[in-house]
Design a protein around this motif. Structure first.
Motif, PDB file in Angstrom:
ATOM      1  N   ASN A 231       3.399  16.138   3.407  1.00 16.75           N
ATOM      2  CA  ASN A 231       3.961  14.976   2.689  1.00 16.75           C
ATOM      3  C   ASN A 231       3.529  14.939   1.227  1.00 16.75           C
ATOM      4  N   ALA A 232       3.350  16.124   0.646  1.00 22.17           N
ATOM      5  CA  ALA A 232       2.962  16.244  -0.768  1.00 22.17           C
ATOM      6  C   ALA A 232       1.657  15.518  -1.064  1.00 22.17           C
ATOM      7  N   GLY A 233       0.828  15.418  -0.030  1.00 24.15           N
ATOM      8  CA  GLY A 233      -0.480  14.801  -0.212  1.00 24.15           C
ATOM      9  C   GLY A 233      -0.527  13.316   0.045  1.00 24.15           C
ATOM     10  N   VAL A 234       0.617  12.719   0.335  1.00 28.59           N
ATOM     11  CA  VAL A 234       0.644  11.281   0.635  1.00 28.59           C
ATOM     12  C   VAL A 234       0.079  11.059   2.035  1.00 28.59           C
ATOM     13  N   HIS A 235      -0.899  10.195   2.147  1.00 33.72           N
ATOM     14  CA  HIS A 235      -1.568   9.966   3.422  1.00 33.72           C
ATOM     15  C   HIS A 235      -0.734   9.067   4.343  1.00 33.72           C
ATOM     16  N   SER A 236      -1.108   9.061   5.607  1.00 37.91           N
ATOM     17  CA  SER A 236      -0.550   8.127   6.582  1.00 37.91           C
ATOM     18  C   SER A 236      -1.665   7.207   7.064  1.00 37.91           C
ATOM     19  N   VAL A 237      -1.389   5.935   7.202  1.00 41.72           N
ATOM     20  CA  VAL A 237      -2.362   4.995   7.759  1.00 41.72           C
ATOM     21  C   VAL A 237      -2.223   5.011   9.276  1.00 41.72           C
ATOM     22  N   VAL A 238      -3.308   5.349   9.972  1.00 40.74           N
ATOM     23  CA  VAL A 238      -3.241   5.484  11.430  1.00 40.74           C
ATOM     24  C   VAL A 238      -4.188   4.524  12.142  1.00 40.74           C
ATOM     25  N   GLY A 239      -4.910   3.690  11.395  1.00 39.44           N
ATOM     26  CA  GLY A 239      -5.805   2.736  12.035  1.00 39.44           C
ATOM     27  C   GLY A 239      -6.293   1.686  11.059  1.00 39.44           C
ATOM     28  N   TYR A 240      -6.848   0.613  11.629  1.00 42.30           N
ATOM     29  CA  TYR A 240      -7.343  -0.500  10.831  1.00 42.30           C
ATOM     30  C   TYR A 240      -8.722  -0.928  11.351  1.00 42.30           C
ATOM     31  N   ASN A 241      -9.443  -1.637  10.514  1.00 43.66           N
ATOM     32  CA  ASN A 241     -10.747  -2.219  10.883  1.00 43.66           C
ATOM     33  C   ASN A 241     -11.797  -1.158  11.209  1.00 43.66           C
ATOM     34  N   TRP A 242     -11.798  -0.073  10.469  1.00 43.01           N
ATOM     35  CA  TRP A 242     -12.785   0.985  10.657  1.00 43.01           C
ATOM     36  C   TRP A 242     -13.962   0.869   9.694  1.00 43.01           C
TER      37      TRP A 242
END
Length: 299
Positions: A231-242
Motif C-alpha cells: 500500500n505504498a507504505g500506508v499502514h492499516s489500523v488493526v486494533g485499538y487500546n494497546w
C-alpha cells in the motif's frame, strides 16, 4: 486458566520465573523522543519465551498452547534458567530481542550489539553456541529509539527523528560480524511518536501509537532493503487500546503476547497478519486478548 500464584508454587525455588518476570518487566510509555528501555521479555516463533529477571539472569519457558491460546506450558509454566553461560553474568540494563532460530541479539550499555545462539531452545537446556561467549558484531546501537529483528539477519532501527533504517547481518547464523555493504540505509520515515514497534515475521511490522492504535505495515523489500511497502507504505489500523500494555512482543504466525500493568499475560492471534485485515481469533473477531496467566500485581 491457571493462576500465576499456582504456577509459582509448582516451581522449584531456584527458578522463581513468574515472580521475577512480571515484577521487572519494562516497556512503559515513553516520551516520543526517548530511548526505549530494556526489553524484559521476547519470544521466537516456536513457542519459546525468554525473560530477563531482576537479578539479570535469563529464563526460558515454552508455551505449547501458542496456536490456540490455551494456558498450556511445558513443565506447567515452570521456567529454566538458561542465561548463566550466555550473558557474561549480567543482563541488567541491556536490550535483548530475538533474531529467530535461537538467535538472540543484545545491546549493552556501551552500545555494542552482541550475538548469541541458544541451541538448547527446544528443551530449555543451557546449551549455547560458543559456550559463554557473546560475539561483538557492531557498535553505536544505543543511539536508536527502537531496534528489532525482522528475521533472516534483518535488523531495523528507528532514529530519534523517526527514520527507519535497514540492516542485514549476513553472519546471523554463526555470529560473525558480516553485514551487507548497504546496511544502515533508510527504508522509511515518519516513525516519530511510536510507543512500541516489533516484527510479526514475513515483513510484517506492528507499531503502537499513543492513541492506542495498533498499526500494521508490511515491508516487501525486507530481504534487499528496498523501499518497497504494501500500500505504498500506508499502514492499516488493526486494533485499538494497546497503549496501556507494559510490553508487547510477537510469537510468530500472527500471535501477539501482551503484558498488562497488573501482571496479566495476554495472548492474541491476528488472523489477518499477512494482509493487514482487522480479523482476530477466536471468533467473534477481537483484539481484546485472552489471559493465559494472571494473579500477580506489579509494584
Amino acid at each position: 486458566m491457571k493462576s500465576i500464584y499456582f504456577l509459582i508454587n509448582r516451581c522449584n525455588k531456584a527458578t522463581p520465573f513468574l515472580l521475577c518476570m512480571f515484577m521487572c518487566l519494562s516497556g512503559l510509555t515513553l516520551p516520543a523522543h526517548a530511548i526505549q528501555p530494556a526489553y524484559a521479555a521476547f519470544a521466537d516463533g516456536d513457542g519459546d519465551i525468554y525473560v530477563t529477571t531482576k537479578n539479570g539472569t535469563l529464563h526460558w519457558l515454552q508455551h505449547t498452547g501458542r496456536m490456540s491460546g490455551a494456558d498450556s506450558w511445558v513443565n506447567f509454566g515452570a521456567s529454566k534458567v538458561v542465561g548463566d553461560k550466555a550473558t557474561s553474568k549480567n543482563l541488567l540494563n541491556t536490550k535483548m530481542f530475538s533474531g529467530d532460530d535461537g538467535i538472540i541479539y543484545t545491546i549493552n550499555n556501551k552500545g555494542q550489539l552482541l550475538w548469541s545462539r541458544h541451541d538448547g531452545r527446544f528443551n530449555g537446556s543451557q546449551v549455547w553456541t560458543n559456550g559463554n561467549k557473546l560475539s561483538i558484531i557492531g557498535n553505536g546501537w544505543n543511539k536508536y529509539s527502537h531496534v528489532f529483528s525482522g528475521g533472516d539477519g534483518i535488523i531495523y532501527a528507528i532514529t530519534t527523528d523517526g527514520k527507519m533504517l535497514w540492516f542485514r547481518h549476513t553472519g546471523w547464523l554463526d555470529g560473525t560480524a558480516k553485514w551487507t555493504a548497504d546496511s544502515g540505509k533508510q527504508v522509511s520515515k515518519g516513525w516519530v511518536g511510536v510507543l512500541k514497534v516489533f516484527s510479526g515475521g514475513n515483513g510484517v511490522i506492528y507499531s503502537i501509537m499513543p492513541s492506542g492504535r495498533l498499526r500494521w505495515h508490511r515491508h516487501d523489500g525486507r530481504l534487499t532493503g528496498t523501499d518497497n511497502w504494501v500500500n505504498a507504505g500506508v499502514h492499516s489500523v488493526v486494533g485499538y487500546n494497546w497503549q496501556g500494555y507494559r510490553q508487547v512482543f510477537t510469537g510468530g504466525d500472527g500471535i501477539i503476547y501482551a503484558i498488562t500493568a497488573k501482571g496479566d499475560l495476554l495472548w492474541h492471534r491476528h488472523t489477518g497478519w499477512l494482509t493487514g485485515k482487522d480479523t482476530w481469533a477466536p471468533i467473534p473477531a477481537t483484539d481484546a486478548g485472552r489471559v493465559i496467566m494472571s494473579g500477580l500485581a506489579i509494584n
